[in-house]
Design an enzyme around this catalytic site. Sequence first.
Site, PDB file in Angstrom:
ATOM      1  N   HIS A  60       0.801  -1.153  -0.007  1.00 27.86           N
ATOM      2  CA  HIS A  60       0.061   0.333   0.176  1.00 27.86           C
ATOM      3  C   HIS A  60       0.802   1.116   0.150  1.00 27.86           C
ATOM      4  O   HIS A  60       0.631   2.857   0.443  1.00 27.86           O
ATOM      5  CB  HIS A  60      -0.965   0.270   1.203  1.00 27.86           C
ATOM      6  N   GLY A  63      -7.412 -15.156  -7.881  1.00 21.91           N
ATOM      7  CA  GLY A  63      -7.681 -14.460  -7.041  1.00 21.91           C
ATOM      8  C   GLY A  63      -6.972 -14.433  -5.858  1.00 21.91           C
ATOM      9  O   GLY A  63      -7.440 -14.981  -4.634  1.00 21.91           O
ATOM     10  N   ALA A  64      -5.545 -14.992  -5.661  1.00 17.40           N
ATOM     11  CA  ALA A  64      -4.724 -15.381  -4.864  1.00 17.40           C
ATOM     12  C   ALA A  64      -3.538 -13.876  -4.317  1.00 17.40           C
ATOM     13  O   ALA A  64      -3.160 -14.607  -3.022  1.00 17.40           O
ATOM     14  CB  ALA A  64      -4.009 -16.620  -5.345  1.00 17.40           C
ATOM     15  N   ASP A  71       2.592  -3.342  -9.290  1.00 16.34           N
ATOM     16  CA  ASP A  71       1.693  -4.653 -10.027  1.00 16.34           C
ATOM     17  C   ASP A  71       1.889  -5.013 -11.561  1.00 16.34           C
ATOM     18  O   ASP A  71       3.098  -6.187 -12.193  1.00 16.34           O
ATOM     19  CB  ASP A  71       0.391  -5.491  -9.968  1.00 16.34           C
TER      20      ASP A  71
HETATM   21  C1  GLA Z   1      -2.892  -4.262  -5.023  1.00 15.97           C
HETATM   22  C2  GLA Z   1      -2.402  -3.062  -6.168  1.00 15.97           C
HETATM   23  C3  GLA Z   1      -1.428  -2.760  -5.902  1.00 15.97           C
HETATM   24  C4  GLA Z   1      -1.074  -2.616  -4.741  1.00 15.97           C
HETATM   25  C5  GLA Z   1      -1.158  -3.459  -3.091  1.00 15.97           C
HETATM   26  C6  GLA Z   1      -0.461  -3.135  -2.122  1.00 15.97           C
HETATM   27  O1  GLA Z   1      -1.770  -5.384  -5.356  1.00 15.97           O
HETATM   28  O2  GLA Z   1      -3.386  -3.651  -7.296  1.00 15.97           O
HETATM   29  O3  GLA Z   1      -1.230  -1.754  -6.854  1.00 15.97           O
HETATM   30  O4  GLA Z   1      -1.673  -0.964  -4.317  1.00 15.97           O
HETATM   31  O5  GLA Z   1      -2.968  -3.869  -3.579  1.00 15.97           O
HETATM   32  O6  GLA Z   1       0.830  -2.854  -1.766  1.00 15.97           O
END
Ligand code: GLA
Length: 391
Positions: free
Chosen positions: A35, A122-123, A172
């Site tokens: 986050h 979903g994991a 991600d």
């Molecule tokens: C999800 C979001 C990311 C990031 C994470 C928490 O995976 O897609 O952008 O914010 O939560 O770190």
Amino acid sequence: MTNIRSFSTKPSVFDDYQAELLVNSPGRINLIGEHTDYNEGFAMPTAIDKQISFKFRINETENFCRIYSDTFNNGFEFHLDQPLKKQSDWRDYLIGIIHVLQQKNKLLEGFDCMISSDLPTGAGISSSAALECGFCAGLNELFSLNLSDIEIAKISQCAENEFVGSNCGIMDQFASVLSKKDHFIKLDCRSLATEYIPADLGNFELLLLNTRVSHNLADSDYNSRREECETAIRLIKLKNPEIKSLRDVDYDLLEDYRSELSEQTYQRCLYVLQENERVEAAADALRNNDLQALGKLMYASHRGLQYQYEVSCQELDFLVNFAEEKEFIYGSRMMGGGFGGCTINLINSEDVESYITEISEAYFERFKIYPEAIKVAPSAGTEIIKLVSHE
Ligand code: GLA
């Protein structure tokens, strides 16, 4: 009338399918730094050795596209010159990419694409980012769109923010595209500067334990955490216009505003400041091969997510508490957005199998479902293989 026609049996055109391009698009893990991405902070993700594969070919039509997923056993077809509506399922990640590319006036033509995956959905290992990024990278190659890797990651994030409707950060997509084998990325989510740190884990390895739960407010709670951080920034900015995000806020400045923020919002912000520091410390620990220090930071990250940012859940906490009792597990934490998904565990290789058995039984005893154990290795980002050359 919708431009999208669905089918649940494989069209015969995919039976003896000669693709010209293969794209392998991996999922990701995040060692630490949760986050923080949408707060312009630091994270430490990398791609994993599980992926979605796309086989593409140009089909010599101007506009007609056909996509089939071997994994979901369904597919769809559409015309590029007609509007594409949201479907509220996995197809939106792909349609979203087409949507963003068209907004950018990138010229596409008819193509076929067959998809298969060994990435659990979903994991919390970003199968959605893998879908977006692999699809975007494939179209980039197929139609010579001249997009850089960073642009592919940003277009994919944009598809998710604007078309799918999840307000995610860049971590991600960045990890799925730009990772290097056997390295973690220390990612500055503000400048997108990277440091690739060797993943020298010695006789330790990374084990994911999937809670197999996804609490249904995950999306709205994610967006509301982001909103809380932005609210704090708006307030601080009133008298400090140079402050753009929590990245610019230090402990003293946050303390100055404590009385004006709710205790909850203060704790959210404090967590983000502390988590950014933990990523820096974790990078040092990795560089010095100090796995015990790294593991302690992982536990501290989890406690911050549990008590301050409040994005954990009882299933994740159970898995982390269980791990903390074991001297052969140096670190464990929830990973990703939270409210379900996986924990990531830094565990001695010798103990992996017996631990999987032990934790599976204990988790079943408590929640009446078995967790899913997923062994992962830090791997390279998107791979593009040309199967036919057009020389
Ligand atoms: C999800 C979001 C990311 C990031 C994470 C928490 O995976 O897609 O952008 O914010 O939560 O770190």
